[in-house]
Design an enzyme around this catalytic site. Structure first.
Site, mmCIF file in Angstrom:
data_model
loop_
_atom_site.group_PDB
_atom_site.id
_atom_site.type_symbol
_atom_site.label_atom_id
_atom_site.label_comp_id
_atom_site.label_asym_id
_atom_site.label_seq_id
_atom_site.Cartn_x
_atom_site.Cartn_y
_atom_site.Cartn_z
ATOM 1 C CE1 TYR A 75 -4.426 -1.918 4.950
ATOM 2 C CE2 TYR A 75 -3.379 0.135 4.300
ATOM 3 C CZ TYR A 75 -3.969 -1.061 3.963
ATOM 4 O OH TYR A 75 -4.099 -1.411 2.637
ATOM 5 C CB SER A 120 -0.900 0.023 1.243
ATOM 6 O OG SER A 120 -1.583 1.253 1.359
#
Length: 286
Positions: free
Chosen positions: A167, A154
């Protein structure tokens, strides 16, 4: 436009009849990948948490044609991923494509909150990737055949914006792990396997918070897979996807600013620091 046959010629791991294993395959990017590889004539193993979504995804992929197997798998559990590898090998033979794509985005909160939720997120997003490599890479290497390992990272693992630290930590770990994996594979005698880091932009998936339909700025999973295939054909390691809101030059500047925090000895996450916001805006507009 590049045809699937041209992709398969450039990437022998994707040849018709070869085996693709995809985690997080019941929706989003994983399901889009499964459908695309099925259309190429590959045998598909879909792994995700068991239930109606996985069953529905399996039927959707099977409708495209070819051999499809759905295996209920919690990637945070090493023994379940080992079982996935054994099942895939037993059903279809050697695996040539492993896509470690499973992930969750639920925010467990501040660094000092919700230890168990932090551990659960990291167990899926980071350790799920490690478990996949541990379970599949040895046999892929032993086969001597061309292979691809694609790990889904990501942009948040690179620029680490505030709001969901857990995250960010998990995806930063995936980035670093995949870089090291690529180095290890290219130094393994006789290896014909390469590792790649998929870095999606804003994509409409099961992790898209508060969205019941695709936001205008988001790409679809299918667009991500199209971009991924073109990047793999070029031999890219970092598959840095744009979206309908952010083009690559913007991503490059944001990433350059992030590493510049270290080089320039600025405060951590200076992009969001009140004393550096104006400088960041000038940098982005320069």
């Amino acid at each position: 436009m590049t045809t699937d046959a041209e992709f398969q010629s450039a990437l022998p791991a994707l040849a018709s009849g070869n085996v693709a294993v995809i985690t997080g395959a019941a929706s989003g990017i994983g399901l889009a990948a499964a459908k695309r590889f099925a259309a190429m004539g590959m045998k598909i193993v879909l792994a995700d948490i068991g239930g109606a979504r996985l069953d529905e995804a399996s039927r959707a992929v099977a409708a495209i044609g070819g051999d499809v197997l759905a295996v209920a798998t919690d990637v945070s559990a090493a023994d379940e991923v080992d079982r996935l590898a054994e099942t895939a090998q037993g059903a279809f033979g050697d695996v040539s494509l492993l896509m470690n794509n499973a992930g969750v985005g639920n925010n467990p909160g501040k660094p000092w909150e919700n230890r168990d939720a932090w551990k659960r997120l990291l167990a899926i997003n980071f350790w799920g990737v490690v478990h996949g490599v541990e379970a599949f890479a040895p046999a892929m290497l032993a086969s001597g055949k061309p292979g691809l390992i694609i790990n889904t990272g990501s942009k948040q693992g690179i620029t680490t914006p505030p709001r969901n630290l857990a995250y960010n930590v998990s995806k930063a770990g995936v980035k670093t792990f995949t870089e090291g994996l690529a180095h290890a594979l290219r130094n393994e005698p006789g290896a014909r396997i390469s590792a790649h880091l998929l870095i999606p932009g804003f994509t409409y998936t099961g992790l898209t918070e508060g969205a019941t339909e695709k936001p205008a700025g988001a790409w679809t999973g299918e667009q991500v897979i199209d971009f991924m295939l073109a990047s793999l054909k070029r031999g890219d390691f970092y598959i840095l996807c744009p979206d309908n809101e952010v083009a690559r030059p913007t991503d490059e500047k944001r990433m350059a600013w992030a590493i510049g925090d270290i080089i320039e000895n600025r405060p951590a996450l200076s992009r969001w620091h009140p004393d550096h916001k104006d400088a960041f805006a000038t940098f982005m507009n320069g």
